[in-house]
Design an enzyme around this catalytic site. Structure first.
Site, PDB file in Angstrom:
ATOM      1  N   TYR A   1       0.754  -4.325  12.131  1.00 62.35           N
ATOM      2  CA  TYR A   1       0.631  -2.890  11.875  1.00 62.35           C
ATOM      3  C   TYR A   1       1.476  -2.069  12.851  1.00 62.35           C
ATOM      4  O   TYR A   1       2.190  -1.139  12.456  1.00 62.35           O
ATOM      5  CB  TYR A   1      -0.836  -2.459  11.942  1.00 62.35           C
ATOM      6  CG  TYR A   1      -1.602  -2.801  10.685  1.00 62.35           C
ATOM      7  CD1 TYR A   1      -1.952  -1.817   9.772  1.00 62.35           C
ATOM      8  CD2 TYR A   1      -1.965  -4.112  10.402  1.00 62.35           C
ATOM      9  CE1 TYR A   1      -2.642  -2.129   8.606  1.00 62.35           C
ATOM     10  CE2 TYR A   1      -2.646  -4.436   9.247  1.00 62.35           C
ATOM     11  CZ  TYR A   1      -2.984  -3.439   8.351  1.00 62.35           C
ATOM     12  OH  TYR A   1      -3.654  -3.760   7.193  1.00 62.35           O
TER      13      TYR A   1
ATOM     14  N   ASN B   1     -10.133  -3.304   2.138  1.00 61.42           N
ATOM     15  CA  ASN B   1      -9.792  -3.305   0.714  1.00 61.42           C
ATOM     16  C   ASN B   1     -11.048  -3.114  -0.124  1.00 61.42           C
ATOM     17  O   ASN B   1     -12.164  -3.105   0.393  1.00 61.42           O
ATOM     18  CB  ASN B   1      -9.133  -4.640   0.319  1.00 61.42           C
ATOM     19  CG  ASN B   1      -7.737  -4.804   0.884  1.00 61.42           C
ATOM     20  OD1 ASN B   1      -7.009  -3.834   1.076  1.00 61.42           O
ATOM     21  ND2 ASN B   1      -7.351  -6.044   1.154  1.00 61.42           N
TER      22      ASN B   1
ATOM     23  N   HIS C   1      -4.132   0.949  12.079  1.00 59.12           N
ATOM     24  CA  HIS C   1      -3.920  -0.286  12.844  1.00 59.12           C
ATOM     25  C   HIS C   1      -5.286  -0.901  13.139  1.00 59.12           C
ATOM     26  O   HIS C   1      -6.168  -0.232  13.691  1.00 59.12           O
ATOM     27  CB  HIS C   1      -3.176   0.024  14.145  1.00 59.12           C
ATOM     28  CG  HIS C   1      -3.008  -1.152  15.055  1.00 59.12           C
ATOM     29  ND1 HIS C   1      -2.757  -2.425  14.593  1.00 59.12           N
ATOM     30  CD2 HIS C   1      -3.043  -1.262  16.418  1.00 59.12           C
ATOM     31  CE1 HIS C   1      -2.646  -3.255  15.613  1.00 59.12           C
ATOM     32  NE2 HIS C   1      -2.828  -2.586  16.733  1.00 59.12           N
TER      33      HIS C   1
ATOM     34  N   HIS D   1       0.829  -1.213   0.000  1.00 58.10           N
ATOM     35  CA  HIS D   1       0.000   0.000   0.000  1.00 58.10           C
ATOM     36  C   HIS D   1       0.864   1.265   0.000  1.00 58.10           C
ATOM     37  O   HIS D   1       0.516   2.288   0.588  1.00 58.10           O
ATOM     38  CB  HIS D   1      -0.960   0.019   1.196  1.00 58.10           C
ATOM     39  CG  HIS D   1      -1.936  -1.118   1.205  1.00 58.10           C
ATOM     40  ND1 HIS D   1      -3.106  -1.091   0.480  1.00 58.10           N
ATOM     41  CD2 HIS D   1      -1.896  -2.318   1.828  1.00 58.10           C
ATOM     42  CE1 HIS D   1      -3.752  -2.236   0.664  1.00 58.10           C
ATOM     43  NE2 HIS D   1      -3.033  -2.993   1.465  1.00 58.10           N
TER      44      HIS D   1
END
Length: 759
Positions: free
Chosen positions: A417, A202, A394, A130
């Protein structure tokens, strides 16, 4: 979903805001700064220009979440004069300090060292995945419809919560293109009164893997080959297909990626999913399992493959430009947040579907998506690095009323994360960066570390203590504490294994395939054929065909034909699930807000009609861009019309529809040596239309876009080989009549009749 919206007034209020918020020149975006510059370099000292009307920044809270009341301008750089980082004014920043004009540079040049040192460290490590993203500020308004399943305060009726949303591609580096075939990230940071809640998802509701321990494998397989660092930002290579054909739990996600979902038209027309099953907790402690959905108000739309390829060359920033321009023009993107709800049973399944398997969906026909709030993006970032690049999401940023489940992919994300942010953002205090700061008070007893910007007080950062008066105290359920749901864990033996239900890798890919329309199936076949055709190893292609045979015989046979290979027999029994119409992007009509309408005009064209049509496009909430043979203005002596694109700078892929107003004429640069699109050997003479206009119209027709022309403008359609009787082609005597019919066509996104499926 909007028809079921219990707070239609919320949407109406947002629509009123859109109408009131128009950018420069009536909504046409792209102005670089808030004021137009003079031709000469300014010499009169003045402070920084104000931000543009569409820009905002992080809320001015302290590193510990306290409201400071400061204006955003007060936390930006200010002053009329150039200074060092410590505020000392500088008289020169163009020349190093030397021993004479031709002498060596002196080590004592503190400004040189500070300036170069900071430049050397301007880049932080990009995200492993990403990395390429775009983002915007906005507001989320709760409908109150989730009150029966969660006590989360930000979902209560009428509550407005600031948000920051980041969209991204997964595989590419920060310098890659926007319109590659890839999964897109859809991450939302809610700055709620109870703390930060991050919904990190997503545009595809399933994932490649079922367990987070496989995440390095799938990303290593999808990334460029480690020896050559190519290909960039794409899955059309051997290592990706080697992995997903051996690890068949990836089949469902791969099929979504090979569908039109892998190349969205824009972030504004992209669906979002939380992927995992979460657990909601109500005020009485009751629990419900849910899946989160973002439904775009403009509908879910995609590019066609040739469009995506052209855009990658013409405008690799296509998606981020589209998002920023839409917000600047006042066409604020909106999504409804919805949930699918399921009973929280011991087996955590629904209608035979394992809710802890992130490679599975629950069809909306079995569990309808219930709208619970409205997201509106209404401001662009003021600084890409400080906001879009440094924002840290996160999945473990949770608020009371929202809890996690035992999804093994989610469990790994809860670790990953935080671990990633420490490397990227230089230490554990990344939450104190302005874009990451909570809007709730913080008293965490965490101290020191790199980049600590909070000036802590007290002498006892531990519990229990008496030296600081016992502060901070622990909260209870009655004072808003976050309390994990007490879930009974069955007695079991420690194993590295997966439940038997995780072994079904093909029934849901088959459901997806059978739910597609004929033209969407054609696009999937073409995508597989292209991607596998780019692989070098024949064995990987043959293995991929075995996987496709377990999805559908027609899919396998058509791809095999394109690869010049025999189609294998399926090794799995092909099931016959009931198709899910909700999975198809076709068959509905959508609002046209923010759509780009190209109006082709020239000095001798029907300029009165251009003015009328341009005004009507703006009134409809769309963006008109005038295309002409050359830049400047048309009808300079009358009511001038600003030209936004020329034949040299325009391409069909930028527009959702094209209108030709009268006879636009040819450009003086219409020859191949100046612009290859004009064709080798072309001259500026003759009365025909510019060859670049003919090319633009032919491409738009090939890509299924609405096309209109009036009066002499129809001659350009003739030269492009576009029959006036073809589907989606509108001709007439008056521009306003043509526009009305074109807008109706744009509501369906494309003229799908131009894409006949194979017999």
């Amino acid at each position: 979903m909007s028809e079921k919206n219990p707070l239609k007034a919320v949407a109406d209020k947002a629509a009123d805001a859109l109408a009131a918020h128009r950018g420069p020149e009536g909504g046409v975006p792209g102005k670089p700064a808030s004021l137009s510059p003079p031709v000469e370099e300014p010499t009169e000292p003045r402070g920084p220009l104000p931000p543009k009307h569409d820009q905002s920044g992080p809320a001015t809270t302290s590193p510990t979440g306290q409201e400071t009341g400061a204006d955003q301008a007060d936390v930006a750089q200010g002053g009329s004069y150039l200074t060092t980082a410590q505020g000392a004014r500088l008289y020169d920043t163009d020349h190093s300090l030397k021993a004479g004009a031709r002498g060596p540079v002196l080590l004592q040049d503190h400004h040189l060292r500070e300036k170069i040192m900071h430049f050397d460290h301007e880049r932080i490590p990009e995200r492993v995945v990403h990395a390429r993203g775009a983002a915007a500020h906005g507001v989320f308004q709760g409908y109150g419809t989730a009150a029966g399943v969660t006590k989360a305060a930000f979902l209560a009726k009428g509550v407005e919560t600031p948000v920051f949303v980041r969209f991204s591609t997964v595989l590419g580096s920060r310098g890659s293109s926007d319109t590659v075939r890839d999964t897109r990230g859809f991450a939302t940071k809610f700055y709620t009164e109870e703390g930060v809640f991050d919904l990190v998802g997503n545009n595809i509701p399933v994932f490649f893997i079922q367990d987070a321990i496989k995440f390095p494998d799938v990303i290593h397989a999808g990334k460029p080959h480690p020896d050559r660092e190519i290909p960039q930002a794409q899955s059309a290579h051997d290592t990706f297909w080697d992995f997903v054909t051996l690890h068949t739990e990836a089949t469902h996600h791969t099929l979504w990626n090979m569908s039109d979902r892998g190349i969205p038209r824009s972030y504004r027309t992209m669906e979002g999913f939380g992927v995992h099953t979460f657990r909601l907790v109500d005020a009485e402690g009751g629990t419900t399992l849910v899946k989160f959905h973002w439904k775009p108000k403009l509908g879910v739309h995609s590019l066609v493959w040739e469009e995506a390829q052209l855009i990658n060359g013409m405008d690799p920033d296509f998606h981020r430009r589209d998002l920023a321009d839409a917000i600047e023009a006042g066409a604020f993107p909106q999504w409804e947040l919805g949930i699918q709800t399921f009973p929280d049973t011991d087996d955590q399944t629904f209608e035979g579907i394992d809710l802890l398997d992130p490679t599975k969906i629950v069809p909306e026909e079995l569990a309808p998506v219930q709208p619970i709030g409205l997201l509106t993006l209404n401001a662009n970032p003021s600084n890409y690095f400080a906001e879009t690049e440094q924002v840290a999401f996160h999945v473990g940023h949770l608020v009371p009323g929202i809890d996690v489940t035992d999804d093994p992919l989610l469990a790994g994300r809860l670790f990953s994360y935080l671990d990633t942010q420490i490397t990227r953002l230089g230490g554990p205090n990344f939450g104190q960066l302005p874009i990451n700061r909570t809007h709730a008070p913080v008293n965490d007893m965490l101290r020191d570390g790199m980049h600590q910007t909070a000036v802590h007080r007290g002498v006892a950062p531990y519990r229990p203590n008496s030296l600081d008066g016992g502060c901070p105290f622990q909260a209870g359920a009655d004072t808003g504490a976050y309390i994990e749901t007490p879930v009974r864990v069955p007695e079991a033996t420690k194993v590295r294994d997966a439940p038997a239900s995780f072994a079904d890798h093909f029934s849901q890919p088959r459901l997806f395939w059978l739910s597609m329309s004929p033209v969407e199936r054609e696009h999937i076949i073409a995508a597989y054929t292209f991607e596998l055709g780019k692989c070098y190893e024949q064995s990987i292609k043959e293995r991929a065909l075995r996987v496709l045979a377990s999805i559908d015989t027609e899919l396998c046979e058509q791809v095999a034909t394109g690869l010049g290979l025999p189609a294998p027999e399926p090794t799995e029994r092909l099931t016959s699930p009931e198709p899910s119409p909700a999975l198809s992007q076709l068959g509905r009509r959508w609002p046209v807000d923010g759509r780009i309408i190209g109006i082709v005009a020239g000095p001798a064209g029907d300029l009165d009609a251009v003015r009328t049509v341009r005004a009507a496009v703006l009134e409809a909430g769309m963006v008109p861009l005038v295309i002409a043979p050359a830049g400047g203005v048309l009808d300079a002596d009358g009511d001038p019309i600003t030209v936004q694109r020329t034949y040299a700078t325009a391409r069909s892929v930028e527009f959702d529809a094209l209108l030709v107003a009268g006879a636009p004429g040819r450009g003086a640069d219409a020859y191949g040596a100046r612009d290859a699109k004009a064709g080798t050997g072309m001259t500026t003479g003759g009365d025909g239309n510019d060859p670049r206009l003919v090319l633009m119209l032919a491409e738009a027709f090939r890509h299924g876009k609405a096309i209109g022309g009036w009066r002499e403008g129809t001659t350009a359609l003739d030269q492009a080989g576009i029959p006036a009787s073809a589907p989606g082609v509108v001709t007439g005597e008056h521009g306003s009549d043509v526009l009305e019919k074109v807008v109706e066509l744009v509501g369906a996104h494309r003229v799908w009749e131009r894409f006949p499926a194979a017999g």
